[in-house]
Design a protein around this motif. Structure first.
Motif, PDB file in Angstrom:
ATOM      1  N   ARG A   1       0.857  -1.185   0.000  1.00 49.56           N
ATOM      2  CA  ARG A   1       0.000   0.000   0.000  1.00 49.56           C
ATOM      3  C   ARG A   1       0.895   1.237   0.000  1.00 49.56           C
ATOM      4  NH1 ARG A   1      -3.840  -0.105   4.795  1.00 49.56           N
ATOM      5  NH2 ARG A   1      -4.905  -1.549   3.425  1.00 49.56           N
ATOM      6  N   GLU A   2       0.488   2.228  -0.758  1.00 47.27           N
ATOM      7  CA  GLU A   2       1.228   3.490  -0.772  1.00 47.27           C
ATOM      8  C   GLU A   2       0.909   4.258   0.503  1.00 47.27           C
ATOM      9  OE1 GLU A   2       2.039   6.421  -4.323  1.00 47.27           O
ATOM     10  OE2 GLU A   2       0.027   6.773  -3.507  1.00 47.27           O
ATOM     11  N   ARG A   3       1.931   4.603   1.265  1.00 53.33           N
ATOM     12  CA  ARG A   3       1.737   5.329   2.522  1.00 53.33           C
ATOM     13  C   ARG A   3       1.959   6.823   2.365  1.00 53.33           C
ATOM     14  NH1 ARG A   3      -0.948   2.209   6.230  1.00 53.33           N
ATOM     15  NH2 ARG A   3      -0.267   0.078   5.907  1.00 53.33           N
ATOM     16  N   VAL A   4       2.905   7.207   1.522  1.00 48.14           N
ATOM     17  CA  VAL A   4       3.152   8.616   1.226  1.00 48.14           C
ATOM     18  C   VAL A   4       3.276   8.706  -0.290  1.00 48.14           C
ATOM     19  CG1 VAL A   4       4.704  10.584   1.520  1.00 48.14           C
ATOM     20  CG2 VAL A   4       4.380   8.965   3.409  1.00 48.14           C
ATOM     21  N   PRO A   5       2.303   9.318  -0.951  1.00 45.46           N
ATOM     22  CA  PRO A   5       2.398   9.427  -2.409  1.00 45.46           C
ATOM     23  C   PRO A   5       3.540  10.350  -2.815  1.00 45.46           C
ATOM     24  CG  PRO A   5       0.553  10.706  -1.595  1.00 45.46           C
ATOM     25  CD  PRO A   5       1.112   9.963  -0.417  1.00 45.46           C
ATOM     26  N   HIS A   6       4.004  10.161  -4.043  1.00 40.16           N
ATOM     27  CA  HIS A   6       5.063  11.040  -4.557  1.00 40.16           C
ATOM     28  C   HIS A   6       4.605  12.474  -4.377  1.00 40.16           C
ATOM     29  CE1 HIS A   6       8.412  12.316  -7.012  1.00 40.16           C
ATOM     30  NE2 HIS A   6       7.574  13.141  -7.611  1.00 40.16           N
ATOM     31  N   ARG A   7       5.455  13.275  -3.782  1.00 40.77           N
ATOM     32  CA  ARG A   7       5.079  14.660  -3.482  1.00 40.77           C
ATOM     33  C   ARG A   7       6.330  15.513  -3.427  1.00 40.77           C
ATOM     34  NH1 ARG A   7       4.763  14.972   2.731  1.00 40.77           N
ATOM     35  NH2 ARG A   7       6.622  13.788   3.228  1.00 40.77           N
ATOM     36  N   LEU A   8       6.184  16.759  -3.764  1.00 42.55           N
ATOM     37  CA  LEU A   8       7.288  17.702  -3.674  1.00 42.55           C
ATOM     38  C   LEU A   8       6.889  18.976  -2.948  1.00 42.55           C
ATOM     39  CD1 LEU A   8       8.899  17.199  -7.174  1.00 42.55           C
ATOM     40  CD2 LEU A   8       9.762  16.441  -4.973  1.00 42.55           C
ATOM     41  N   LEU A   9       5.602  19.183  -2.755  1.00 40.93           N
ATOM     42  CA  LEU A   9       5.138  20.412  -2.111  1.00 40.93           C
ATOM     43  C   LEU A   9       5.752  20.625  -0.723  1.00 40.93           C
ATOM     44  CD1 LEU A   9       3.486  22.959  -2.295  1.00 40.93           C
ATOM     45  CD2 LEU A   9       1.489  21.656  -1.521  1.00 40.93           C
ATOM     46  N   PRO A  10       5.827  19.617   0.158  1.00 43.58           N
ATOM     47  CA  PRO A  10       6.469  19.866   1.456  1.00 43.58           C
ATOM     48  C   PRO A  10       7.927  20.305   1.313  1.00 43.58           C
ATOM     49  CG  PRO A  10       5.173  17.871   1.563  1.00 43.58           C
ATOM     50  CD  PRO A  10       5.217  18.283   0.115  1.00 43.58           C
ATOM     51  N   LEU A  11       8.646  19.759   0.352  1.00 45.99           N
ATOM     52  CA  LEU A  11      10.033  20.163   0.118  1.00 45.99           C
ATOM     53  C   LEU A  11      10.090  21.608  -0.365  1.00 45.99           C
ATOM     54  CD1 LEU A  11      13.058  19.503  -0.120  1.00 45.99           C
ATOM     55  CD2 LEU A  11      12.566  18.702  -2.448  1.00 45.99           C
ATOM     56  N   VAL A  12       9.218  21.948  -1.324  1.00 53.06           N
ATOM     57  CA  VAL A  12       9.169  23.318  -1.841  1.00 53.06           C
ATOM     58  C   VAL A  12       8.869  24.295  -0.709  1.00 53.06           C
ATOM     59  CG1 VAL A  12       7.826  24.895  -3.305  1.00 53.06           C
ATOM     60  CG2 VAL A  12       8.574  22.680  -4.205  1.00 53.06           C
ATOM     61  N   GLU A  13       7.909  23.957   0.146  1.00 55.10           N
ATOM     62  CA  GLU A  13       7.561  24.847   1.252  1.00 55.10           C
ATOM     63  C   GLU A  13       8.714  24.983   2.243  1.00 55.10           C
ATOM     64  OE1 GLU A  13       3.827  23.160   2.491  1.00 55.10           O
ATOM     65  OE2 GLU A  13       2.730  24.441   1.094  1.00 55.10           O
ATOM     66  N   SER A  14       9.439  23.908   2.482  1.00 56.60           N
ATOM     67  CA  SER A  14      10.604  23.958   3.376  1.00 56.60           C
ATOM     68  C   SER A  14      11.688  24.863   2.795  1.00 56.60           C
ATOM     69  CB  SER A  14      11.149  22.545   3.595  1.00 56.60           C
ATOM     70  OG  SER A  14      12.352  22.576   4.303  1.00 56.60           O
ATOM     71  N   ILE A  15      11.923  24.753   1.500  1.00 58.02           N
ATOM     72  CA  ILE A  15      12.911  25.613   0.836  1.00 58.02           C
ATOM     73  C   ILE A  15      12.465  27.064   0.906  1.00 58.02           C
ATOM     74  CG2 ILE A  15      13.946  26.169  -1.407  1.00 58.02           C
ATOM     75  CD1 ILE A  15      13.821  23.086  -1.963  1.00 58.02           C
ATOM     76  N   GLY A  16      11.167  27.298   0.715  1.00 59.26           N
ATOM     77  CA  GLY A  16      10.639  28.656   0.786  1.00 59.26           C
ATOM     78  C   GLY A  16      10.825  29.268   2.165  1.00 59.26           C
ATOM     79  N   ARG A  17      10.610  28.462   3.216  1.00 56.71           N
ATOM     80  CA  ARG A  17      10.825  28.959   4.585  1.00 56.71           C
ATOM     81  C   ARG A  17      12.297  29.316   4.796  1.00 56.71           C
ATOM     82  NH1 ARG A  17       7.054  24.938   5.628  1.00 56.71           N
ATOM     83  NH2 ARG A  17       8.669  23.419   6.201  1.00 56.71           N
ATOM     84  N   SER A  18      13.175  28.497   4.256  1.00 54.87           N
ATOM     85  CA  SER A  18      14.626  28.777   4.377  1.00 54.87           C
ATOM     86  C   SER A  18      15.008  30.027   3.620  1.00 54.87           C
ATOM     87  CB  SER A  18      15.435  27.600   3.853  1.00 54.87           C
ATOM     88  OG  SER A  18      15.198  26.454   4.623  1.00 54.87           O
ATOM     89  N   ALA A  19      14.362  30.285   2.482  1.00 58.78           N
ATOM     90  CA  ALA A  19      14.683  31.466   1.667  1.00 58.78           C
ATOM     91  C   ALA A  19      14.284  32.753   2.378  1.00 58.78           C
ATOM     92  CB  ALA A  19      13.975  31.376   0.316  1.00 58.78           C
ATOM     93  N   ARG A  20      13.275  32.700   3.251  1.00 53.69           N
ATOM     94  CA  ARG A  20      12.812  33.897   3.957  1.00 53.69           C
ATOM     95  C   ARG A  20      13.736  34.280   5.106  1.00 53.69           C
ATOM     96  NH1 ARG A  20       6.784  32.015   4.815  1.00 53.69           N
ATOM     97  NH2 ARG A  20       7.493  30.250   3.688  1.00 53.69           N
ATOM     98  N   ARG A  21      14.566  33.360   5.542  1.00 48.59           N
ATOM     99  CA  ARG A  21      15.427  33.626   6.713  1.00 48.59           C
ATOM    100  C   ARG A  21      16.605  34.471   6.340  1.00 48.59           C
ATOM    101  NH1 ARG A  21      15.380  27.523   8.689  1.00 48.59           N
ATOM    102  NH2 ARG A  21      13.212  27.433   9.193  1.00 48.59           N
TER     103      ARG A  21
END
Length: 158
Positions: free
Chosen positions: A138-158
């Motif tokens: 069973r797929e537990r976490v589907p392929h995704r990139l949005l959490p990574l993009v959001e994490s990078i965005g938070r780092s860019a604001r610092r």
């Protein structure tokens, strides 16, 4: 390549609403269409955006079985085996890896018998020493990139 806060907002929108027009994206973001297009062009040129194809479901296409097949290759034959894998339509991804085995493939099949046929085809390829298969339940976490993009965005604001 540096991704800034606006890039992050653009990527979040592309991932969340992939079928929206550039004009509508610009309106939602509150930026000029030309600015958005320049950003999109740069993100594509820099390899951040790699395609715009729709996401397809192998299961809906009649291939609900997913397996990860590790392939051990005779030394010096990695490129040849890699090329041969590209001719097997049930292989949807293949990677050179470290650890146990030389290649890791993601294989889809109609059923377990079909998966066995695909594995037997892989074993018969010149240069393949052995395979080891793991069937996904069973797929537990589907392929995704949005959490990574959001994490990078938070780092860019610092």
């Amino acid at each position: 390549m540096a991704v800034d806060e606006l890039d992050t907002r653009i990527l979040r929108l592309l991932l969340g609403q992939p079928r929206t027009s550039v004009r509508e994206y610009a309106r939602i973001l509150g930026i000029a269409r030309g600015t958005l297009q320049a950003r999109l062009d740069r993100l594509e040129r820099d390899g951040v955006i790699t395609g715009t194809a729709p996401a397809l479901s192998p299961a809906a296409l009649g291939h609900p079985v997913l397996a990860f097949v590790h392939i051990e290759v005779t030394q010096g034959h990695l490129d040849e085996v890699g090329e041969a894998l590209a001719a097997v339509p049930e292989i949807v991804e293949a990677f050179s890896i470290t650890g146990g085995g030389d290649l890791l493939t993601r294989v889809v099949a109609r059923d377990n018998a079909h998966l066995e046929d695909v594995v037997q085809k892989l074993i018969s390829l010149p240069g393949v020493v052995r395979t080891r298969s793991e069937v996904a339940l069973r797929e537990r976490v589907p392929h995704r990139l949005l959490p990574l993009v959001e994490s990078i965005g938070r780092s860019a604001r610092r």
